[in-house]
Design a protein around this motif. Structure first.
Motif: not given
Length: 415
Positions: A247-264
Motif C-alpha cells: 500500500e505504501r509503495s502504491a500510494v507513493e507511486n500514485l502521488a508521483q504519477a499524479r505529479a507527472l500528469v500535473e507537470q509538477r
C-alpha cells in the motif's frame, strides 16, 4: 541585386584590361617600328607592373568580400588605400611614357570614388577632379596642346563615373537591405519552426499525461484499494505487513504519477522526497527478506530526516529525483547489496547525486535501459552521469559494488 553589382564589377575589370591593351598596342607598335628597344622595355615593364598590382589587389579583396556577410558585388572591401595609391602611381608612369594610357583614368575615377568615397565623398570627388586635370596635363605634355577631345572626353568620363558610383552605392545599399530582410525572415521562420516543435511536444506531453492518468494512475489506485481491503480481512496474519508495504509503495507511486500528469516537480522539497524514496526502498527490501540498509545524506538532513533544500531549478530537481529513483530500483532488483548510501549535495553552480551500493556490481554486462535513461536525462540538462565500480573485488565473490554519480547545472545551464 547582387548579380547586378557583380556584373558592374566585371565590367570595370574588363574596361581596365581593354584600355590597357589599347594603350600597349598604340604605344608599342611605333616604338618597335622605330627600333626604340629601350622604350619598348620601359612600356612593357610598366604595363606588367600595373597589371600585376591591379590584379593582385582585386583578387585579394574579392576573397575578403566572399568571406564577408555582405560581400557580393563589392570591388574593394576595407578600402585598401595603399593598393589604390600603387595603381595610380603606376598609371602616372605609363601616361608619362605614352599619352594613350591616359584613358585608363576612366576606371580609376570609379575606383577612387568607391575606395575613398566610402570614407569621404567630397575628398573622392576632389581626387576625380585632380585625375582629370592630370589627364589634361598629360595631353599638353605629349602633344603641346589641348584638343576638344582631350578636354571633353575626360570631363564626360568623370561625370559618368560619379553618376555610376552613386548608382552603385544605391544598389549596394538596397542589396544590404534585402539581405537584412532575408535574414530577419529566416529568423522568423526558425522561430516559427521552434514554436511548432514546442507545440507538438506539449501536445505529446498532454497525451502522455492523459494516458498515465487513465492507465498507470488508475491501476495504482486499484492496488491501494485492494491492499487495504486485504489488510482488513487478514489483519492478524503475517501477510498484513507485506500488504501495508504494498500500500505504501502504491500510494507513493500514485502521488508521483499524479505529479507527472500535473507537470509538477518535486513537491515537499527534494531532500524530503529523496529521503522518502530511500526509506521506501529499504522497507521494500526488508519486506522481501533482504537486510538492505539505505542511508541518505543531504542538505541540512537531521537525525529525524528533516531537510531544507537550497533553491535550485525545477529541471535539475526533477532529474535528481528521477535518477535517484531509477538507481535505487536497480539496487533493489539487481545489486544483492547489504548497504546503500545516497548523497545529495548542492554546490554554487551545480547539484550532485551519488548512489553507492556494496552489491555485486555490473561486471561485464552492457548498460541496460535504466542506466541509458538516466544518462539521457542528464544530457538533456547539459549534465553528466557516470557508472563505475565502487571497489576492487574481495572475498573471492567478485563483487565490486557500484557508484552512480550525477552532476547537473543548478539553474538549468552551465555557468
Amino acid at each position: 541585386m547582387p548579380a547586378l553589382l557583380a556584373a558592374m564589377r566585371i565590367i570595370l575589370h574588363v574596361t581596365v584590361a581593354g584600355l590597357l591593351a589599347i594603350g600597349l598596342v598604340r604605344s608599342l607598335v611605333p616604338a618597335i617600328r622605330s627600333g626604340e628597344h629601350g622604350l619598348v622595355w620601359q612600356i612593357a615593364s610598366l604595363a606588367a607592373v600595373f597589371a600585376i598590382v591591379y590584379l593582385a589587389g582585386t583578387v585579394l579583396e574579392k576573397r575578403r568580400s566572399d568571406r564577408s556577410s555582405l560581400g557580393e558585388g563589392q570591388i574593394v572591401v576595407r578600402a585598401q588605400l595603399a593598393w589604390l595609391i600603387a595603381v595610380t602611381l603606376t598609371w602616372l608612369g605609363l601616361m608619362a611614357v605614352h599619352v594613350d594610357f591616359a584613358w585608363l583614368a576612366f576606371p580609376l575615377f570609379f575606383l577612387h570614388l568607391h575606395v575613398v568615397g566610402s570614407r569621404s565623398v567630397p575628398i573622392a570627388i576632389v581626387l576625380v577632379v585632380l585625375l582629370t586635370v592630370t589627364v589634361f596635363l598629360g595631353f599638353w605634355w605629349h602633344e603641346g596642346r589641348l584638343g576638344i577631345g582631350a578636354v571633353v572626353g575626360p570631363v564626360i568620363g568623370a561625370v559618368v563615373a560619379v553618376a555610376m558610383s552613386a548608382a552603385y552605392s544605391l544598389f549596394y545599399a538596397e542589396a544590404r537591405t534585402q539581405r537584412r530582410i532575408a535574414a530577419e525572415l529566416q529568423a522568423t521562420r526558425d522561430h516559427l519552426a521552434r514554436s511548432e516543435r514546442h507545440a507538438g511536444a506539449m501536445r505529446e506531453r498532454e497525451r502522455w499525461a492523459q494516458d498515465l492518468h487513465d492507465t498507470l494512475a488508475q491501476g495504482l489506485a486499484s492496488v491501494v484499494l485492494l491492499s487495504r481491503a486485504a489488510q482488513e480481512q487478514h489483519s492478524a496474519e503475517p501477510l498484513a505487513g507485506q500488504l501495508q508495504q504494498i500500500e505504501r509503495s502504491a500510494v507513493e507511486n500514485l502521488a508521483q504519477a499524479r505529479a507527472l500528469v500535473e507537470q509538477r516537480g518535486p513537491g515537499a522539497g527534494l531532500s524530503a522526497e529523496l529521503l522518502a524514496t530511500c526509506r521506501t526502498t529499504q522497507d521494500t527490501a526488508r519486506s522481501a527478506g533482504s537486510d538492505l540498509t539505505v542511508e541518505f545524506h543531504g542538505p541540512d538532513a537531521g537525525p529525524g530526516g528533516e531537510a531544507g533544500d537550497p533553491p535550485m531549478g525545477a529541471e535539475a530537481a526533477t532529474i535528481v529525483l528521477r535518477v535517484a529513483q531509477s538507481a535505487l530500483a536497480n539496487v533493489l532488483q539487481h545489486a544483492r547489496a547489504r548497504r546503500c548510501v545516497v548523497t545529495f549535495v548542492v554546490h554554487r553552480d551545480e547539484v550532485t547525486l551519488d548512489v553507492f551500493d556494496d552489491g555485486a556490481g555490473r561486471g561485464d554486462r552492457p548498460e541496460g535501459f535504466g542506466i541509458t535513461t538516466m544518462r539521457q536525462r542528464a544530457n538533456t540538462a547539459a549534465g553528466t552521469l557516470t557508472v563505475e565500480d565502487a571497489f576492487e573485488p574481495r572475498n573471492g565473490d567478485g563483487a565490486t559494488g557500484t557508484v552512480v554519480a550525477l552532476s547537473v547545472p543548478r539553474w538549468g545551464e552551465r555557468a
